[in-house]
Design a protein around this motif. Sequence first.
Motif, PDB file in Angstrom:
ATOM      1  N   ALA A 133       0.822  -1.213   0.000  1.00 22.35           N
ATOM      2  CA  ALA A 133       0.000   0.000   0.000  1.00 22.35           C
ATOM      3  C   ALA A 133       0.854   1.260   0.000  1.00 22.35           C
ATOM      4  CB  ALA A 133      -0.934  -0.010   1.211  1.00 22.35           C
ATOM      5  N   ASN A 134       0.543   2.161  -0.938  1.00 25.28           N
ATOM      6  CA  ASN A 134       1.125   3.506  -1.028  1.00 25.28           C
ATOM      7  C   ASN A 134       2.646   3.495  -1.176  1.00 25.28           C
ATOM      8  OD1 ASN A 134      -1.563   3.714   0.388  1.00 25.28           O
ATOM      9  ND2 ASN A 134      -1.132   5.878   0.079  1.00 25.28           N
ATOM     10  N   SER A 135       3.161   2.469  -1.842  1.00 27.71           N
ATOM     11  CA  SER A 135       4.612   2.409  -2.110  1.00 27.71           C
ATOM     12  C   SER A 135       4.929   3.040  -3.456  1.00 27.71           C
ATOM     13  CB  SER A 135       5.095   0.959  -2.059  1.00 27.71           C
ATOM     14  OG  SER A 135       4.382   0.150  -2.993  1.00 27.71           O
ATOM     15  N   ASP A 136       4.263   4.141  -3.780  1.00 27.22           N
ATOM     16  CA  ASP A 136       4.391   4.772  -5.093  1.00 27.22           C
ATOM     17  C   ASP A 136       5.774   5.372  -5.324  1.00 27.22           C
ATOM     18  OD1 ASP A 136       1.248   5.169  -6.088  1.00 27.22           O
ATOM     19  OD2 ASP A 136       1.498   5.172  -3.932  1.00 27.22           O
ATOM     20  N   VAL A 137       6.318   6.023  -4.300  1.00 27.88           N
ATOM     21  CA  VAL A 137       7.584   6.753  -4.451  1.00 27.88           C
ATOM     22  C   VAL A 137       8.637   6.114  -3.556  1.00 27.88           C
ATOM     23  CG1 VAL A 137       8.734   8.986  -4.236  1.00 27.88           C
ATOM     24  CG2 VAL A 137       6.353   8.874  -5.007  1.00 27.88           C
ATOM     25  N   ASP A 138       9.770   5.792  -4.161  1.00 23.32           N
ATOM     26  CA  ASP A 138      10.864   5.095  -3.484  1.00 23.32           C
ATOM     27  C   ASP A 138      12.083   6.020  -3.460  1.00 23.32           C
ATOM     28  OD1 ASP A 138      12.606   3.281  -2.435  1.00 23.32           O
ATOM     29  OD2 ASP A 138      12.335   1.760  -3.985  1.00 23.32           O
ATOM     30  N   VAL A 139      12.628   6.293  -2.264  1.00 23.19           N
ATOM     31  CA  VAL A 139      13.812   7.147  -2.120  1.00 23.19           C
ATOM     32  C   VAL A 139      15.022   6.261  -1.844  1.00 23.19           C
ATOM     33  CG1 VAL A 139      14.812   9.142  -0.968  1.00 23.19           C
ATOM     34  CG2 VAL A 139      12.328   8.942  -1.170  1.00 23.19           C
ATOM     35  N   GLU A 140      16.095   6.443  -2.611  1.00 19.82           N
ATOM     36  CA  GLU A 140      17.280   5.595  -2.501  1.00 19.82           C
ATOM     37  C   GLU A 140      18.548   6.440  -2.473  1.00 19.82           C
ATOM     38  OE1 GLU A 140      17.216   2.376  -2.031  1.00 19.82           O
ATOM     39  OE2 GLU A 140      15.046   2.135  -2.288  1.00 19.82           O
ATOM     40  N   VAL A 141      19.661   5.792  -2.063  1.00 14.69           N
ATOM     41  CA  VAL A 141      20.964   6.442  -2.036  1.00 14.69           C
ATOM     42  C   VAL A 141      22.015   5.444  -2.513  1.00 14.69           C
ATOM     43  CG1 VAL A 141      21.454   5.811   0.360  1.00 14.69           C
ATOM     44  CG2 VAL A 141      22.545   7.823  -0.624  1.00 14.69           C
ATOM     45  N   ASP A 142      23.040   5.947  -3.207  1.00 11.45           N
ATOM     46  CA  ASP A 142      24.165   5.099  -3.613  1.00 11.45           C
ATOM     47  C   ASP A 142      25.432   5.951  -3.659  1.00 11.45           C
ATOM     48  OD1 ASP A 142      23.986   6.596  -5.913  1.00 11.45           O
ATOM     49  OD2 ASP A 142      23.830   4.894  -7.279  1.00 11.45           O
ATOM     50  N   GLU A 143      26.463   5.463  -4.333  1.00  8.45           N
ATOM     51  CA  GLU A 143      27.751   6.155  -4.383  1.00  8.45           C
ATOM     52  C   GLU A 143      27.652   7.524  -5.040  1.00  8.45           C
ATOM     53  OE1 GLU A 143      28.435   1.848  -3.899  1.00  8.45           O
ATOM     54  OE2 GLU A 143      27.164   3.068  -5.202  1.00  8.45           O
ATOM     55  N   THR A 144      26.668   7.726  -5.915  1.00  5.03           N
ATOM     56  CA  THR A 144      26.557   8.989  -6.644  1.00  5.03           C
ATOM     57  C   THR A 144      25.641   9.995  -5.964  1.00  5.03           C
ATOM     58  OG1 THR A 144      24.688   8.259  -7.992  1.00  5.03           O
ATOM     59  CG2 THR A 144      26.887   7.712  -8.784  1.00  5.03           C
ATOM     60  N   GLY A 145      24.882   9.575  -4.964  1.00 12.64           N
ATOM     61  CA  GLY A 145      24.000  10.496  -4.275  1.00 12.64           C
ATOM     62  C   GLY A 145      22.600   9.950  -4.076  1.00 12.64           C
TER      63      GLY A 145
ATOM     64  N   PHE B  17      16.229  -0.586  -5.933  1.00 13.71           N
ATOM     65  CA  PHE B  17      17.281   0.129  -5.203  1.00 13.71           C
ATOM     66  C   PHE B  17      18.366   0.537  -6.188  1.00 13.71           C
ATOM     67  CE2 PHE B  17      18.142  -4.386  -5.024  1.00 13.71           C
ATOM     68  CZ  PHE B  17      19.507  -4.507  -5.284  1.00 13.71           C
ATOM     69  N   MET B  18      19.257   1.446  -5.757  1.00 14.67           N
ATOM     70  CA  MET B  18      20.310   1.979  -6.619  1.00 14.67           C
ATOM     71  C   MET B  18      21.674   1.556  -6.098  1.00 14.67           C
ATOM     72  SD  MET B  18      18.640   3.756  -8.929  1.00 14.67           S
ATOM     73  CE  MET B  18      20.066   4.536  -9.694  1.00 14.67           C
ATOM     74  N   VAL B  19      22.576   1.198  -7.018  1.00 10.39           N
ATOM     75  CA  VAL B  19      23.971   0.874  -6.709  1.00 10.39           C
ATOM     76  C   VAL B  19      24.829   1.397  -7.854  1.00 10.39           C
ATOM     77  CG1 VAL B  19      25.655  -0.924  -6.215  1.00 10.39           C
ATOM     78  CG2 VAL B  19      23.286  -1.215  -5.472  1.00 10.39           C
ATOM     79  N   CYS B  20      25.788   2.283  -7.557  1.00  8.41           N
ATOM     80  CA  CYS B  20      26.712   2.799  -8.581  1.00  8.41           C
ATOM     81  C   CYS B  20      25.978   3.388  -9.785  1.00  8.41           C
ATOM     82  CB  CYS B  20      27.660   1.696  -9.043  1.00  8.41           C
ATOM     83  SG  CYS B  20      28.787   1.083  -7.766  1.00  8.41           S
ATOM     84  N   GLY B  21      24.881   4.067  -9.542  1.00 12.65           N
ATOM     85  CA  GLY B  21      24.128   4.676 -10.633  1.00 12.65           C
ATOM     86  C   GLY B  21      23.289   3.705 -11.428  1.00 12.65           C
ATOM     87  N   VAL B  22      23.167   2.469 -10.971  1.00 17.18           N
ATOM     88  CA  VAL B  22      22.370   1.449 -11.641  1.00 17.18           C
ATOM     89  C   VAL B  22      21.154   1.127 -10.778  1.00 17.18           C
ATOM     90  CG1 VAL B  22      22.327  -0.912 -12.528  1.00 17.18           C
ATOM     91  CG2 VAL B  22      24.404   0.470 -12.760  1.00 17.18           C
ATOM     92  N   MET B  23      19.982   1.143 -11.402  1.00 23.31           N
ATOM     93  CA  MET B  23      18.774   0.758 -10.676  1.00 23.31           C
ATOM     94  C   MET B  23      18.545  -0.744 -10.839  1.00 23.31           C
ATOM     95  SD  MET B  23      14.773   1.612 -11.334  1.00 23.31           S
ATOM     96  CE  MET B  23      14.728   0.278 -12.523  1.00 23.31           C
ATOM     97  N   TYR B  24      18.340  -1.420  -9.701  1.00 24.61           N
ATOM     98  CA  TYR B  24      18.027  -2.845  -9.685  1.00 24.61           C
ATOM     99  C   TYR B  24      16.581  -3.030  -9.214  1.00 24.61           C
ATOM    100  CZ  TYR B  24      23.089  -3.663  -9.974  1.00 24.61           C
ATOM    101  OH  TYR B  24      24.398  -3.683 -10.363  1.00 24.61           O
ATOM    102  N   ALA B  25      15.858  -3.946  -9.853  1.00 21.93           N
ATOM    103  CA  ALA B  25      14.470  -4.235  -9.489  1.00 21.93           C
ATOM    104  C   ALA B  25      14.354  -5.683  -9.038  1.00 21.93           C
ATOM    105  CB  ALA B  25      13.531  -3.979 -10.661  1.00 21.93           C
ATOM    106  N   THR B  26      13.467  -5.934  -8.068  1.00 24.36           N
ATOM    107  CA  THR B  26      13.268  -7.272  -7.520  1.00 24.36           C
ATOM    108  C   THR B  26      11.861  -7.764  -7.826  1.00 24.36           C
ATOM    109  OG1 THR B  26      12.442  -6.514  -5.374  1.00 24.36           O
ATOM    110  CG2 THR B  26      14.826  -6.711  -5.622  1.00 24.36           C
TER     111      THR B  26
END
Length: 509
Positions: free
Chosen positions: A378-390, A437-446
């Motif tokens: 529920a309401n997981s519309d916007v996901d905030v992430e952080v990685d090496e680039t910001g 999630f983000m790693v090294c400017g790459v978005m990964y999806a599960t």
Amino acid sequence: MGSPETLDTHSHEFVKLRDIEGISRLCQSVVVVESDSVASVFIHPTVNMLLLLLLLSNADVAEPQRLLGLKNQTSCMCNVDSGQWSFPVVKFEAVLKDVDTCETSMNRLQEKVVLSQLRLPQIQDQISNMTARLQPYLYLHDQGLYSTLSLRLLSSELSVLETNVGSIHDKFNTAQTLQLSKEVGKLRKKVDSMQRMDVINMKMFKEKLRYLKNSAESCRSIPSDFTGHHMYCLKGLIKSISEPVVTKVSPYGKSYISGSWGKQAQRDGVDQPDTYWVLSLLNSNIWGNTFRVYPTYEDFMQSRNQRDFTLAPSQTHTNAVEGPSAVLYGDALFYHCYRSADICRYDLKTNNVKRVTLPGTGVGFNNKFPYCYYDCRANSDVDVEVDETGLWAIYATVGNHGNLVVSRLVWDDRAESLNVSQTWETRVFKKAVTSAFMVCGVMYATRFVDDGLEEVFYAFDTATGREDNTLALPLEKVVKGVASVSYNPVDKQIYMYNDGYLMAYQASF
């Protein structure tokens, strides 16, 4: 002995009279069932037989006989030859066969009529429904507006892209920006040709436009000194993910199934703290206004020495948290603002909240484009992430057909403002993934595999605009549901909020 008398015996007439009287009584057994359009008649079998006999008796009527008889007191005696009234067996069997054939045909016909009566209204409703749904599109097609309007909108987007690419090329003037300028020019020629020739391949045009927009963003995405800080990012995508290295029940309890947690991330050049934090959504597993911080890993594991922060006066305040995703980056918590398309930044030192609106046409929020795949969160519309680039925001828009969109966030210390610097559009449908999630400017999806396993199956590289949907990296779980997954560049660990269980994994490159 009495004198002889003449007696007329019309035996066939007697038979007819008796049969007609019997039929009158048996007709009371005839049942007629009437509906709006069908009347079904059910006749007693005996009636059928008597009607058959009447047909036979009328088929070949014998002549009456005149006989001489002797009167004996009150009686009259005579000899009668009944041979001419023998039962016509052959005719009876032939007629009986015809009656059976007729009855079978009538039954089949009646079944078809009943079936038609049931199906016709259903078919009529389906046709009416389809006609109503197609009416707006037929109008647009007849007027020649649908393709024209779509092309005009996309042409407008291309004009904006031409301006952006021109400014990027003027600033950087590299072979890559030059090639990009040429590709945009080729696309403009194709659009002009479409308008002249009235030949429109909208699917091809949209895909090409998406590719060029992503390429333009990638030209200015990675800082010039990025590769020197994180050499492991040059190795490519994540190669493997370990078994859980941390498994702990949330300090708020297992009943709060939505939230996020992790280790505090920090920008390069700043001392890396050992702070851990937990945010659980205490209102309907959707909204919250507090989160908890632990000064050390030992304090976190033993649930001691915590400090609670209040982000907003209430759980329905405009600065409250909506959805399970958040990250503690530097001295601020970044999260999705209550019922909006905004990202909020809460400063732990000043308690001030700053926000920025995400770009895009029809940004999804308030459960419009949640993570789903197996069960929707529920309401997981916007996901905030952080990685090496910001900092990053992952979400979906109507303009990108509900597919994932990735925007890079930048905090300006001097202006004290949160901004969006670049945006990329992907082709993976947001409701077809459980988290990202983000790693090294790459978005990964599960995505969901079973109750005890998730799988990283997709990657999108913002540096190149390339996609990879051949991954199969497992993530073990304690229970089925996944509220959030995030990555920390400090320890290169992946953090999962697993329906009230806090899980951590080591990523290897």
